[in-house]
Scaffold this motif. Structure first.
Motif, PDB file in Angstrom:
ATOM      1  N   PRO A  13     -60.888 -24.445 -26.650  1.00 46.58           N
ATOM      2  CA  PRO A  13     -61.834 -23.554 -25.961  1.00 46.58           C
ATOM      3  C   PRO A  13     -62.124 -24.052 -24.549  1.00 46.58           C
ATOM      4  CG  PRO A  13     -62.989 -24.932 -27.551  1.00 46.58           C
ATOM      5  CD  PRO A  13     -61.531 -25.282 -27.669  1.00 46.58           C
ATOM      6  N   VAL A  14     -61.926 -23.175 -23.569  1.00 44.83           N
ATOM      7  CA  VAL A  14     -62.119 -23.549 -22.163  1.00 44.83           C
ATOM      8  C   VAL A  14     -62.870 -22.447 -21.413  1.00 44.83           C
ATOM      9  CG1 VAL A  14     -60.151 -25.126 -21.985  1.00 44.83           C
ATOM     10  CG2 VAL A  14     -59.789 -22.673 -21.668  1.00 44.83           C
ATOM     11  N   ALA A  15     -63.762 -21.751 -22.115  1.00 46.37           N
ATOM     12  CA  ALA A  15     -64.416 -20.576 -21.531  1.00 46.37           C
ATOM     13  C   ALA A  15     -65.713 -20.893 -20.796  1.00 46.37           C
ATOM     14  CB  ALA A  15     -64.702 -19.545 -22.628  1.00 46.37           C
ATOM     15  N   PHE A  28     -55.638 -20.918 -26.147  1.00 49.44           N
ATOM     16  CA  PHE A  28     -56.740 -21.209 -25.234  1.00 49.44           C
ATOM     17  C   PHE A  28     -57.759 -20.075 -25.307  1.00 49.44           C
ATOM     18  CE2 PHE A  28     -53.012 -23.350 -23.610  1.00 49.44           C
ATOM     19  CZ  PHE A  28     -53.476 -24.605 -23.255  1.00 49.44           C
ATOM     20  N   ILE A  29     -59.010 -20.434 -25.533  1.00 50.91           N
ATOM     21  CA  ILE A  29     -60.097 -19.459 -25.479  1.00 50.91           C
ATOM     22  C   ILE A  29     -60.658 -19.513 -24.067  1.00 50.91           C
ATOM     23  CG2 ILE A  29     -62.197 -18.619 -26.552  1.00 50.91           C
ATOM     24  CD1 ILE A  29     -59.728 -18.889 -28.423  1.00 50.91           C
ATOM     25  N   ILE A  30     -60.374 -18.497 -23.277  1.00 51.45           N
ATOM     26  CA  ILE A  30     -60.724 -18.515 -21.866  1.00 51.45           C
ATOM     27  C   ILE A  30     -61.888 -17.566 -21.590  1.00 51.45           C
ATOM     28  CG2 ILE A  30     -58.426 -19.195 -21.113  1.00 51.45           C
ATOM     29  CD1 ILE A  30     -57.896 -16.265 -20.394  1.00 51.45           C
ATOM     30  N   LYS A  39     -45.555 -22.786 -26.400  1.00 52.78           N
ATOM     31  CA  LYS A  39     -46.070 -21.437 -26.558  1.00 52.78           C
ATOM     32  C   LYS A  39     -47.572 -21.455 -26.328  1.00 52.78           C
ATOM     33  CE  LYS A  39     -46.550 -17.603 -29.811  1.00 52.78           C
ATOM     34  NZ  LYS A  39     -46.325 -17.115 -31.192  1.00 52.78           N
ATOM     35  N   ALA A  40     -48.027 -20.638 -25.410  1.00 55.68           N
ATOM     36  CA  ALA A  40     -49.455 -20.610 -25.066  1.00 55.68           C
ATOM     37  C   ALA A  40     -50.010 -19.210 -25.301  1.00 55.68           C
ATOM     38  CB  ALA A  40     -49.670 -21.027 -23.613  1.00 55.68           C
ATOM     39  N   ASN A  41     -51.076 -19.145 -26.095  1.00 55.79           N
ATOM     40  CA  ASN A  41     -51.794 -17.900 -26.321  1.00 55.79           C
ATOM     41  C   ASN A  41     -53.121 -17.962 -25.562  1.00 55.79           C
ATOM     42  OD1 ASN A  41     -49.817 -17.296 -28.414  1.00 55.79           O
ATOM     43  ND2 ASN A  41     -50.956 -18.732 -29.697  1.00 55.79           N
ATOM     44  N   PHE A  42     -53.572 -16.811 -25.059  1.00 55.06           N
ATOM     45  CA  PHE A  42     -54.821 -16.761 -24.312  1.00 55.06           C
ATOM     46  C   PHE A  42     -55.686 -15.637 -24.878  1.00 55.06           C
ATOM     47  CE2 PHE A  42     -51.628 -18.589 -21.578  1.00 55.06           C
ATOM     48  CZ  PHE A  42     -52.277 -19.675 -21.001  1.00 55.06           C
ATOM     49  N   VAL A  43     -56.907 -15.999 -25.258  1.00 54.27           N
ATOM     50  CA  VAL A  43     -57.867 -15.026 -25.793  1.00 54.27           C
ATOM     51  C   VAL A  43     -59.141 -15.133 -24.970  1.00 54.27           C
ATOM     52  CG1 VAL A  43     -59.098 -14.201 -27.829  1.00 54.27           C
ATOM     53  CG2 VAL A  43     -56.900 -15.376 -28.101  1.00 54.27           C
ATOM     54  N   GLU A  44     -59.648 -14.008 -24.517  1.00 53.63           N
ATOM     55  CA  GLU A  44     -60.853 -14.032 -23.685  1.00 53.63           C
ATOM     56  C   GLU A  44     -62.114 -13.959 -24.534  1.00 53.63           C
ATOM     57  OE1 GLU A  44     -62.901 -11.802 -19.829  1.00 53.63           O
ATOM     58  OE2 GLU A  44     -61.081 -10.973 -20.747  1.00 53.63           O
ATOM     59  N   GLN A  45     -63.045 -14.868 -24.275  1.00 58.94           N
ATOM     60  CA  GLN A  45     -64.378 -14.805 -24.863  1.00 58.94           C
ATOM     61  C   GLN A  45     -65.275 -14.100 -23.848  1.00 58.94           C
ATOM     62  OE1 GLN A  45     -66.443 -18.550 -25.519  1.00 58.94           O
ATOM     63  NE2 GLN A  45     -67.654 -17.688 -27.210  1.00 58.94           N
ATOM     64  N   GLU A  46     -65.549 -12.835 -24.093  1.00 58.29           N
ATOM     65  CA  GLU A  46     -66.267 -12.026 -23.118  1.00 58.29           C
ATOM     66  C   GLU A  46     -67.737 -12.401 -23.020  1.00 58.29           C
ATOM     67  OE1 GLU A  46     -65.543  -7.958 -24.064  1.00 58.29           O
ATOM     68  OE2 GLU A  46     -63.389  -8.080 -23.611  1.00 58.29           O
ATOM     69  N   LYS A  47     -68.331 -12.832 -24.133  1.00 57.38           N
ATOM     70  CA  LYS A  47     -69.725 -13.259 -24.130  1.00 57.38           C
ATOM     71  C   LYS A  47     -69.814 -14.684 -24.656  1.00 57.38           C
ATOM     72  CE  LYS A  47     -71.694  -8.631 -24.818  1.00 57.38           C
ATOM     73  NZ  LYS A  47     -72.583  -7.802 -25.688  1.00 57.38           N
ATOM     74  N   MET A  48     -70.630 -15.505 -24.000  1.00 57.52           N
ATOM     75  CA  MET A  48     -70.780 -16.896 -24.403  1.00 57.52           C
ATOM     76  C   MET A  48     -71.750 -16.973 -25.589  1.00 57.52           C
ATOM     77  SD  MET A  48     -68.802 -18.560 -22.319  1.00 57.52           S
ATOM     78  CE  MET A  48     -67.734 -17.125 -22.483  1.00 57.52           C
ATOM     79  N   LEU A  49     -71.201 -16.866 -26.798  1.00 58.32           N
ATOM     80  CA  LEU A  49     -72.012 -16.819 -28.009  1.00 58.32           C
ATOM     81  C   LEU A  49     -71.910 -18.100 -28.831  1.00 58.32           C
ATOM     82  CD1 LEU A  49     -71.268 -13.134 -29.119  1.00 58.32           C
ATOM     83  CD2 LEU A  49     -73.264 -14.009 -27.884  1.00 58.32           C
TER      84      LEU A  49
END
Length: 334
Positions: free
Chosen positions: A6-8, A51-53, A71-81
């Protein structure tokens, strides 16, 4: 082997630098914080990382794609919960995996994690700390198994702090607990905590133990970044992992330092414990215990205990600085 990082986060404690750069890309001991983690994963033959970006995630995406071939996957965390919510977003990539390694993106560590993977049981990285109230902590039973996890306890019940390394067997059980926690809106300090989901697993009889780490380096604010830069440079120098700096005929270099080969240094004394990033020019200066970003120009300075962002121009006097990208300072005596 697969990992979730997690790097968000916004890295507010490291401002002004995080106004223009995500914290995990800030340089420490010669390379970005997250690169210390990823280089270790590459050495251990990890082949996929999710990576949680979030904040400035495009910069993280571009850095990973430019510098790594796994292999790198990227998922966006839209709200910091919370961390638990962040990890839950990796479910589609890792639900059916046999195991997964979770490591926080700003957790630079020194540990024999390969041995942990070979023990065939889930384990959390821990370190003894003087003030456990600042951390999530573990409570162990007589067989060294985790019986309780507590997030930042007001009353200390253990001095074993969770340091941000989690080896999880059968991650589908973790994702199920995370889903349940979110569906039932179970929060601690207003956030969905990973430790709460892990505690749910333990309560259901899931076996989990700990492994102690050799080094844990915080990069949360100016003072700890400078301390981490110093300790990592010492460690890398001791282990012969620092490339020797090139010769600068009219300057003195006091190791350990990490100086990018494109940097230009004239008539200066650099070190100890200095990181100098690429394309930076230093002239007639004395610099120690500092981190200098890319494309900077420093002239006629006595500088220590300082963080200097990218594209800065600084000249004239002795100071301790903490200036972000594209700053320009000139100290003149009246």
């Amino acid at each position: 082997m697969k990992a979730i990082i997690p790097v968000a986060g916004m890295g507010t404690r490291l401002r002004p630098h995080t106004h223009t750069c995500p914290k995990v890309l800030f340089p420490v001991a010669g390379k970005p914080i997250v690169a210390h983690i990823l280089d270790e994963l590459v050495r251990l033959n990890f082949d996929e990382v999710t990576f949680i970006i979030g904040y400035k995630g495009d910069m993280i995406h571009d850095f990973i794609k430019k510098n790594y071939s796994f292999k790198a996957n990227f998922v966006e965390q839209e709200k910091m919960l919370g961390l638990g919510h962040a990890i839950s977003l990796a479910k589609k990539y890792h639900y059916d995996d046999d195991d997964v390694f979770i490591v926080l993106g700003d957790t630079v560590f020194e540990a024999d994690i390969k041995t942990c993977f070979e023990n065939n049981v889930s384990a959390l990285g821990v370190q003894e700390v003087a003030d456990p109230r600042r951390f999530g902590v573990v409570v162990l039973d007589e067989k060294n198994r985790i019986k309780q996890l507590i997030e930042k306890p007001e009353e200390p019940v253990s001095n074993l702090a969770i340091v941000g390394l989690y080896y999880i067997k059968q991650p589908k059980l973790l994702f199920d607990c995370l889903d349940k926690m979110i569906e039932q809106n179970i929060r601690t300090k207003s956030e969905y905590q990973l430790t709460d989901a892990l505690q749910m697993m333990i309560a259901d009889g899931y076996e989990m133990t700990v492994f102690k780490i050799d080094g844990w380096y915080d990069c949360g604010k100016k003072e700890t970044v400078l301390q981490t830069n110093m300790e990592l440079l010492e460690l890398l120098d001791e282990e012969k992992k620092l490339p020797p700096p090139q010769a600068y005929p009219d300057s003195i270099i006091i190791p350990p330092v990490a100086i990018h080969p494109t940097a230009k240094i004239t008539n200066s004394v650099i070190g100890p414990h200095v990181t100098v990033s690429e394309n930076t020019v230093i002239n007639t200066s004395l610099i120690r215990n500092s981190v200098i970003g890319e494309n900077c120009e420093l002239k006629s300075l006595l500088l220590e205990e300082s963080l200097v962002g990218d594209n800065c121009r600084v000249s004239g006097d002795m100071r301790s600085l903490n200036i972000g990208d594209s700053s320009e300072l000139s100290f003149t005596k009246k």
